[in-house]
Every structure is written in structure tokens, then in C-alpha cells.
Design a protein around this motif. Structure first.
Motif, PDB file in Angstrom:
ATOM      1  N   GLN A 199     -17.697 -20.686  17.822  1.00 27.13           N
ATOM      2  CA  GLN A 199     -18.147 -19.432  17.239  1.00 27.13           C
ATOM      3  C   GLN A 199     -16.864 -18.731  16.795  1.00 27.13           C
ATOM      4  OE1 GLN A 199     -21.424 -17.840  17.602  1.00 27.13           O
ATOM      5  NE2 GLN A 199     -22.298 -19.777  18.250  1.00 27.13           N
ATOM      6  N   CYS A 200     -16.369 -19.123  15.649  1.00 28.21           N
ATOM      7  CA  CYS A 200     -15.033 -18.744  15.220  1.00 28.21           C
ATOM      8  C   CYS A 200     -15.098 -18.038  13.864  1.00 28.21           C
ATOM      9  CB  CYS A 200     -14.187 -20.015  15.129  1.00 28.21           C
ATOM     10  SG  CYS A 200     -12.447 -19.754  14.929  1.00 28.21           S
ATOM     11  N   ASN A 201     -14.886 -16.729  13.871  1.00 28.44           N
ATOM     12  CA  ASN A 201     -14.909 -15.972  12.624  1.00 28.44           C
ATOM     13  C   ASN A 201     -13.658 -16.244  11.805  1.00 28.44           C
ATOM     14  OD1 ASN A 201     -17.332 -14.683  13.293  1.00 28.44           O
ATOM     15  ND2 ASN A 201     -16.240 -13.132  14.464  1.00 28.44           N
ATOM     16  N   ASP A 202     -13.808 -16.201  10.492  1.00 26.72           N
ATOM     17  CA  ASP A 202     -12.671 -16.344   9.596  1.00 26.72           C
ATOM     18  C   ASP A 202     -11.998 -14.978   9.480  1.00 26.72           C
ATOM     19  OD1 ASP A 202     -11.154 -18.081   7.952  1.00 26.72           O
ATOM     20  OD2 ASP A 202     -12.022 -17.140   6.183  1.00 26.72           O
ATOM     21  N   ASN A 203     -10.713 -14.921   9.753  1.00 25.41           N
ATOM     22  CA  ASN A 203      -9.998 -13.653   9.716  1.00 25.41           C
ATOM     23  C   ASN A 203      -9.068 -13.616   8.518  1.00 25.41           C
ATOM     24  OD1 ASN A 203      -9.424 -11.104  11.076  1.00 25.41           O
ATOM     25  ND2 ASN A 203      -7.357 -11.907  11.257  1.00 25.41           N
ATOM     26  N   ASP A 204      -9.056 -12.493   7.842  1.00 30.47           N
ATOM     27  CA  ASP A 204      -8.129 -12.256   6.746  1.00 30.47           C
ATOM     28  C   ASP A 204      -7.166 -11.188   7.227  1.00 30.47           C
ATOM     29  OD1 ASP A 204      -6.759 -11.385   4.498  1.00 30.47           O
ATOM     30  OD2 ASP A 204      -8.519 -11.481   3.197  1.00 30.47           O
ATOM     31  N   PHE A 205      -5.999 -11.629   7.683  1.00 27.25           N
ATOM     32  CA  PHE A 205      -5.049 -10.693   8.270  1.00 27.25           C
ATOM     33  C   PHE A 205      -4.571  -9.663   7.251  1.00 27.25           C
ATOM     34  CE2 PHE A 205      -0.900  -9.293   9.901  1.00 27.25           C
ATOM     35  CZ  PHE A 205      -1.289  -8.839  11.144  1.00 27.25           C
ATOM     36  N   TYR A 206      -4.469 -10.054   5.989  1.00 20.72           N
ATOM     37  CA  TYR A 206      -4.046  -9.075   4.992  1.00 20.72           C
ATOM     38  C   TYR A 206      -5.102  -7.980   4.839  1.00 20.72           C
ATOM     39  CZ  TYR A 206      -2.130  -6.809   0.944  1.00 20.72           C
ATOM     40  OH  TYR A 206      -1.613  -5.857   0.096  1.00 20.72           O
ATOM     41  N   ALA A 207      -6.375  -8.342   4.860  1.00 24.69           N
ATOM     42  CA  ALA A 207      -7.435  -7.332   4.822  1.00 24.69           C
ATOM     43  C   ALA A 207      -7.371  -6.460   6.075  1.00 24.69           C
ATOM     44  CB  ALA A 207      -8.810  -7.988   4.698  1.00 24.69           C
ATOM     45  N   GLU A 208      -7.076  -7.081   7.218  1.00 28.35           N
ATOM     46  CA  GLU A 208      -6.908  -6.328   8.455  1.00 28.35           C
ATOM     47  C   GLU A 208      -5.733  -5.353   8.324  1.00 28.35           C
ATOM     48  OE1 GLU A 208      -6.731  -7.330  13.245  1.00 28.35           O
ATOM     49  OE2 GLU A 208      -6.446  -8.962  11.810  1.00 28.35           O
ATOM     50  N   TRP A 209      -4.673  -5.813   7.675  1.00 26.37           N
ATOM     51  CA  TRP A 209      -3.505  -4.957   7.420  1.00 26.37           C
ATOM     52  C   TRP A 209      -3.927  -3.737   6.595  1.00 26.37           C
ATOM     53  CZ3 TRP A 209       1.447  -3.857   8.463  1.00 26.37           C
ATOM     54  CH2 TRP A 209       2.146  -3.078   7.543  1.00 26.37           C
ATOM     55  N   GLU A 210      -4.633  -3.996   5.494  1.00 29.36           N
ATOM     56  CA  GLU A 210      -5.024  -2.924   4.568  1.00 29.36           C
ATOM     57  C   GLU A 210      -6.037  -1.952   5.181  1.00 29.36           C
ATOM     58  OE1 GLU A 210      -4.189  -2.012   1.311  1.00 29.36           O
ATOM     59  OE2 GLU A 210      -2.479  -3.328   1.689  1.00 29.36           O
ATOM     60  N   ASN A 211      -7.000  -2.483   5.914  1.00 28.42           N
ATOM     61  CA  ASN A 211      -8.124  -1.666   6.366  1.00 28.42           C
ATOM     62  C   ASN A 211      -7.992  -1.095   7.768  1.00 28.42           C
ATOM     63  OD1 ASN A 211      -9.539  -2.185   3.936  1.00 28.42           O
ATOM     64  ND2 ASN A 211     -10.124  -4.181   4.727  1.00 28.42           N
ATOM     65  N   TYR A 212      -7.145  -1.686   8.592  1.00 31.90           N
ATOM     66  CA  TYR A 212      -7.031  -1.223   9.980  1.00 31.90           C
ATOM     67  C   TYR A 212      -5.590  -0.867  10.352  1.00 31.90           C
ATOM     68  CZ  TYR A 212      -6.843  -1.381  15.086  1.00 31.90           C
ATOM     69  OH  TYR A 212      -6.611  -1.081  16.400  1.00 31.90           O
ATOM     70  N   ILE A 213      -4.684  -1.798  10.165  1.00 31.43           N
ATOM     71  CA  ILE A 213      -3.318  -1.597  10.662  1.00 31.43           C
ATOM     72  C   ILE A 213      -2.614  -0.474   9.910  1.00 31.43           C
ATOM     73  CG2 ILE A 213      -1.056  -2.660  11.019  1.00 31.43           C
ATOM     74  CD1 ILE A 213      -2.585  -5.392  11.195  1.00 31.43           C
ATOM     75  N   LYS A 214      -2.467  -0.631   8.616  1.00 35.23           N
ATOM     76  CA  LYS A 214      -1.703   0.333   7.820  1.00 35.23           C
ATOM     77  C   LYS A 214      -2.234   1.764   7.923  1.00 35.23           C
ATOM     78  CE  LYS A 214      -0.532   0.994   3.032  1.00 35.23           C
ATOM     79  NZ  LYS A 214      -0.586   0.383   1.711  1.00 35.23           N
ATOM     80  N   PRO A 215      -3.551   1.996   7.818  1.00 36.27           N
ATOM     81  CA  PRO A 215      -4.043   3.382   7.918  1.00 36.27           C
ATOM     82  C   PRO A 215      -3.793   4.031   9.282  1.00 36.27           C
ATOM     83  CG  PRO A 215      -5.725   1.965   6.959  1.00 36.27           C
ATOM     84  CD  PRO A 215      -4.641   1.074   7.467  1.00 36.27           C
ATOM     85  N   GLY A 216      -3.617   3.231  10.328  1.00 32.03           N
ATOM     86  CA  GLY A 216      -3.444   3.793  11.663  1.00 32.03           C
ATOM     87  C   GLY A 216      -2.010   3.892  12.139  1.00 32.03           C
ATOM     88  N   LEU A 217      -1.058   3.547  11.276  1.00 32.64           N
ATOM     89  CA  LEU A 217       0.344   3.563  11.705  1.00 32.64           C
ATOM     90  C   LEU A 217       0.854   4.988  11.855  1.00 32.64           C
ATOM     91  CD1 LEU A 217       1.790   0.637   9.571  1.00 32.64           C
ATOM     92  CD2 LEU A 217       1.291   0.656  12.029  1.00 32.64           C
TER      93      LEU A 217
END
Length: 182
Positions: free
Chosen positions: A16-34
Motif C-alpha cells: 500500500q505504497c502511495n506515489d510521492n512527488d517531493f517537489y509538489a510537497e516542497w511547493e505545497n507544504y514545505i516552502k509555505p511553512g518555512l
């Protein structure tokens, strides 16, 4: 770790392994919360991740590789724990995550930093004995370690843990200014 990645790849259809797009994670989660991160580190990390991420080989990964999730027997790795965060992602994510985690709190101790550099070199050599890392993976490791620490800056900021956020930021800054590639 190469054996873990090969084993996960062999059972990928059953995971049960989701495909992760780390760049999308960067844009949508990481960068806005820095919070408290220099604009230079954010900008250069974004440029590197956007240029490199798409070209990195992907496979099922553990995504939470740290010393508490590794089992040892007679001084050798005998197993892995806690697969709750497993994803299909860049295979070097696990390597970068482990290396950054092992470095945390050790950047000012020359002896511990030397041990970390030996672990870094041995980890890459051991991985390459099982399955070869590509040159672009090896060169992307420092930038991915920075991005992972920035992920923790955002995570700890969201948890209201200022000391965790500050420690992750301090390590991201150290990694940014001391790029180590073997």
C-alpha cells in the motif's frame, strides 16, 4: 539500505505504497511553512530540487529511516521497523534522511563529524556493492538533505516546537554551507 529498496521493489505490487512527488510537497507544504530560513537557502534549494528531482530513480522507500527504526543483531542490520510512511519516491530520499538524521547535533564536534563522514562514505560504498547509485543521485544528496531538514523546519513550526524548528534550521544552514559529496 540497498537490500531494503530491492526487497520493497520486489513486493511493490503488494504494498500500500502511495506515489510521492517531493517537489509538489516542497511547493505545497514545505516552502509555505518555512520560518526563520534564509531566502538564499530557500531559493537555491528550490532551484536544485526542481532541476534534480524529476531525474532521480524512484522506487518504494521506507521514508522514515533513522536509528530507532533499524534492528541490529551482532553488529549488523537485521531488519527495519515502522513502515507507516513508506512511499514510492526518489530512492536516495532514505539515504539523505538517514545521513541528515545522523548528523543532527554533531556538526560542531570534529570527532563525531569525522565518524559521520565515514558513515556517509561507507553507506554509499555499501549501497553501490548491491546496486549502483547514479552520478546524479550522489550529486543530489547534499541538496536533498537540506530539503529534508527544511521539511522538518516546517513540521516542527507546525507543531509549535520552536527548538525543533531551530535545530532543523541550524542543520539545514550547516549542510548548505558545507556541501559534502563523496
Amino acid at each position: 539500505m540497498a537490500k531494503l529498496h530491492l526487497a520493497l521493489s520486489n513486493i511493490e505490487s503488494e504494498l500500500q505504497c502511495n506515489d510521492n512527488d517531493f517537489y509538489a510537497e516542497w511547493e505545497n507544504y514545505i516552502k509555505p511553512g518555512l520560518i526563520g530560513v534564509s531566502d538564499e537557502i530557500i531559493a537555491q534549494t528550490e532551484v536544485k530540487i526542481s532541476a534534480l528531482y524529476e531525474k532521480l530513480p524512484r522506487c518504494p522507500i521506507h521514508r522514515d529511516v533513522h536509528s530507532q527504526n533499524v534492528l541490529f543483531h551482532n553488529g549488523k542490520i537485521s531488519g527495519w521497523l515502522d513502515f507507516e510512511l513508506n512511499r514510492r519516491d526518489a530512492r536516495i530520499f532514505d539515504i539523505a534522511y538517514l545521513l541528515a538524521g545522523l548528523l543532527a547535533g554533531r556538526t560542531e564536534d570534529v570527532g563525531k563529524l569525522g565518524i559521520w563522514k565515514t558513515i556517509y562514505r561507507n553507506l554509499l560504498e555499501g549501497y553501490n556493492e548491491i546496486t549502483c547509485l547514479m552520478e546524479n543521485e550522489i550529486s543530489a544528496l547534499p541538496d536533498l538533505m537540506i530539503a529534508i531538514e527544511l521539511l522538518f523546519v516546517t513540521y516542527w513550526a507546525g507543531e509549535g516546537n520552536d527548538s525543533g524548528r531551530d535545530e532543523a534550521n541550524k542543520l539545514a544552514e550547516w549542510l548548505f554551507h558545507n556541501r559534502i559529496i563523496f
